[in-house]
Design a protein around this motif. Structure first.
Motif, PDB file in Angstrom:
ATOM      1  N   LYS A  51       0.902  -1.275  -0.061  1.00 50.81           N
ATOM      2  CA  LYS A  51       0.063  -0.209  -0.144  1.00 50.81           C
ATOM      3  C   LYS A  51       0.892   1.298  -0.037  1.00 50.81           C
ATOM      4  O   LYS A  51       0.408   2.342  -0.554  1.00 50.81           O
ATOM      5  CB  LYS A  51      -0.945  -0.066   1.171  1.00 50.81           C
ATOM      6  CG  LYS A  51      -2.250  -0.957   0.953  1.00 50.81           C
ATOM      7  CD  LYS A  51      -2.808  -0.908   2.151  1.00 50.81           C
ATOM      8  CE  LYS A  51      -4.170  -1.879   1.935  1.00 50.81           C
ATOM      9  NZ  LYS A  51      -4.878  -2.370   3.400  1.00 50.81           N
ATOM     10  N   THR A  52       2.005   1.148   0.490  1.00 56.37           N
ATOM     11  CA  THR A  52       2.992   2.161   0.587  1.00 56.37           C
ATOM     12  C   THR A  52       3.378   2.839  -0.915  1.00 56.37           C
ATOM     13  O   THR A  52       3.184   3.925  -1.076  1.00 56.37           O
ATOM     14  CB  THR A  52       4.065   2.240   1.474  1.00 56.37           C
ATOM     15  OG1 THR A  52       3.616   1.392   2.652  1.00 56.37           O
ATOM     16  CG2 THR A  52       5.102   3.379   1.719  1.00 56.37           C
ATOM     17  N   CYS A  53       3.690   1.826  -1.741  1.00 52.90           N
ATOM     18  CA  CYS A  53       4.543   2.093  -2.929  1.00 52.90           C
ATOM     19  C   CYS A  53       2.987   1.769  -4.037  1.00 52.90           C
ATOM     20  O   CYS A  53       3.433   2.270  -5.143  1.00 52.90           O
ATOM     21  CB  CYS A  53       5.290   1.203  -3.401  1.00 52.90           C
ATOM     22  SG  CYS A  53       6.727   1.044  -2.181  1.00 52.90           S
ATOM     23  N   ASN A  54       2.047   1.386  -3.626  1.00 47.40           N
ATOM     24  CA  ASN A  54       0.808   1.196  -4.408  1.00 47.40           C
ATOM     25  C   ASN A  54       1.324   0.392  -5.625  1.00 47.40           C
ATOM     26  O   ASN A  54       1.009   0.496  -6.774  1.00 47.40           O
ATOM     27  CB  ASN A  54       0.343   2.465  -5.033  1.00 47.40           C
ATOM     28  CG  ASN A  54      -1.036   2.546  -5.359  1.00 47.40           C
ATOM     29  OD1 ASN A  54      -1.786   1.470  -5.026  1.00 47.40           O
ATOM     30  ND2 ASN A  54      -1.634   3.370  -6.146  1.00 47.40           N
ATOM     31  N   LYS A  55       1.879  -0.786  -5.099  1.00 47.38           N
ATOM     32  CA  LYS A  55       2.295  -1.669  -6.219  1.00 47.38           C
ATOM     33  C   LYS A  55       1.941  -3.083  -5.839  1.00 47.38           C
ATOM     34  O   LYS A  55       1.710  -3.517  -4.792  1.00 47.38           O
ATOM     35  CB  LYS A  55       4.001  -1.669  -6.121  1.00 47.38           C
ATOM     36  CG  LYS A  55       4.623  -1.295  -7.371  1.00 47.38           C
ATOM     37  CD  LYS A  55       6.048  -1.363  -7.093  1.00 47.38           C
ATOM     38  CE  LYS A  55       6.664  -2.113  -8.297  1.00 47.38           C
ATOM     39  NZ  LYS A  55       8.360  -2.208  -8.071  1.00 47.38           N
ATOM     40  N   ILE A  56       1.620  -3.677  -6.845  1.00 48.85           N
ATOM     41  CA  ILE A  56       1.081  -5.206  -6.673  1.00 48.85           C
ATOM     42  C   ILE A  56       2.397  -6.197  -6.962  1.00 48.85           C
ATOM     43  O   ILE A  56       2.819  -6.427  -8.016  1.00 48.85           O
ATOM     44  CB  ILE A  56      -0.022  -5.527  -7.476  1.00 48.85           C
ATOM     45  CG1 ILE A  56      -1.152  -4.760  -6.803  1.00 48.85           C
ATOM     46  CG2 ILE A  56      -0.654  -7.065  -7.260  1.00 48.85           C
ATOM     47  CD1 ILE A  56      -2.524  -4.737  -7.816  1.00 48.85           C
ATOM     48  N   LEU A  57       2.744  -6.677  -5.999  1.00 48.03           N
ATOM     49  CA  LEU A  57       3.948  -7.671  -6.093  1.00 48.03           C
ATOM     50  C   LEU A  57       3.695  -9.092  -6.537  1.00 48.03           C
ATOM     51  O   LEU A  57       2.990  -9.590  -6.123  1.00 48.03           O
ATOM     52  CB  LEU A  57       4.842  -7.584  -4.993  1.00 48.03           C
ATOM     53  CG  LEU A  57       5.128  -6.244  -4.113  1.00 48.03           C
ATOM     54  CD1 LEU A  57       5.512  -6.607  -2.716  1.00 48.03           C
ATOM     55  CD2 LEU A  57       5.997  -5.529  -4.893  1.00 48.03           C
TER      56      LEU A  57
END
Lengths: 159, 180
Positions: A51-57
């Motif tokens: 949620k911090t980087c708004n990235k889906i790993l």
């Protein structure tokens, strides 16, 4: 035979033969275990969201590799087992360097709804086609036969 | 922006997740397993060839470096003191003296064992200067009886079981009375 004589027959000294047992055991880890156990039961893949980087790993990780933030349990999400070809190559020799009867198309596939990618084999008859950007979906082993490794994805099929 | 967490200890205690043998057997975890084929053939060289062939025949061979007045065992093709070639093969007796020893409660595979094994270095009779010899097992003696300087004699495998290996000698046993 003395030290100053030249050795001409390499087979003349005794040879000590052996077979080294060097088994390779690689546990999937906490995140990997969850991913593969999910893959054994379902036809979708798992990813985690930072949620911090708004990235889906993808593949899913317990920590974001950009900000090192821990990913909580509720940020695990299901994603479809499909994607778009990012890169591809045609392999004509196998891992032992031996020429294969049928070349294989190996591709890096951007998984849908995620920021990650994975390698896979594209099953196709058109070996000389440009696969860049082509949509593909995973073909999995029948349920019950899955063993919880990457081999459970048999190949990727062009949609 | 990442906030620095307030850890009571640094580095933070991370217990990790231990994998047990039962987790693998009962398929509780997913894993990859691969058994590579890793075969090797190691040339022991000329000096060791002669030594190991000698063991097969129940004989111990050393090699003489005349300038340094040394009889080297296990034999080498050159003397590591003068770097000159060693010249003359010498047949040695299969007796010697315990130079050092260790009482080990771990076996060769590092498993814990009840009855300790005795291992150490034997100085072979006829090889010099002392200490000159090799490592081996000791047998027919207890951990209380073994001592440095003890006279020992090799116990060989039966001739048909020997294969040109250091294990063609089973172990060294005490030599009572100092001679055969």
């Amino acid at each position: 035979m003395g030290f100053l004589e030249k050795q001409t027959d390499p087979t003349s000294p005794m040879h000590w033969r052996g077979d080294m047992q060097a088994d390779y055991f690689y546990p999937s880890g906490i995140a990997g275990d969850k991913f593969f156990k999910h893959l054994m039961e379902k036809d979708t893949l798992l990813a985690t969201k930072c949620k911090t980087c708004n990235k889906i790993l993808f593949p899913p990780r317990l920590y974001c590799e950009d900000c090192f933030e821990e990913i909580p349990e509720e940020d695990w999400m299901e994603v479809p087992a499909s994607g778009k070809v990012k890169l591809f190559t045609k392999a004509t020799i196998n891992a032992h360097g031996v020429k294969m009867e049928e070349p294989k198309v190996i591709a890096l596939i951007d998984i849908d709804n995620t920021d990650g990618a994975m390698l896979g084999i594209i099953k196709t008859n058109e070996l000389d086609k440009d696969f860049s950007g082509v949509k593909v979906k995973a073909v999995l082993r029948p349920k019950g036969n899955r063993e919880g490794t990457l081999k459970d994805i048999l190949y990727w099929q062009v949609i | 922006m990442v906030e620095k967490k307030d850890y009571k200890e640094w580095p933070p205690y991370a217990p990790g997740t231990h994998v047990r043998e039962s987790d693998i057997r009962e398929k509780k975890i997913t894993y990859s397993w691969w058994e590579p084929e890793v075969q090797y053939s190691w040339s022991v060289g000329h000096a060791m060839s002669k030594f190991l062939q000698g063991l097969k025949d129940g004989k111990l061979y050393g090699i003489h470096c005349k300038p340094c007045k040394r009889v080297i065992v296990p034999p080498r093709m050159f003397c590591e003191y003068c770097f000159g070639p060693t010249e003359e093969w010498v047949e040695l007796k299969d007796t010697g003296e315990i130079e050092t020893f260790s009482i080990s409660y771990l076996d060769a595979d590092a498993r814990r064992i009840e009855e300790p094994i005795l291992v150490g270095v034997v100085s072979i009779d006829g090889a010099y200067p002392k200490p000159m010899g090799f490592m081996h097992y000791f047998g027919e003696m207890t951990k209380d009886e073994i001592k440095i300087g003890m006279k020992v004699k090799a116990v060989w495998k039966p001739e048909n079981e020997r294969e040109g290996s250091i294990t063609d000698i089973k172990y060294f046993k005490p030599l009572k009375g100092g001679s055969e």
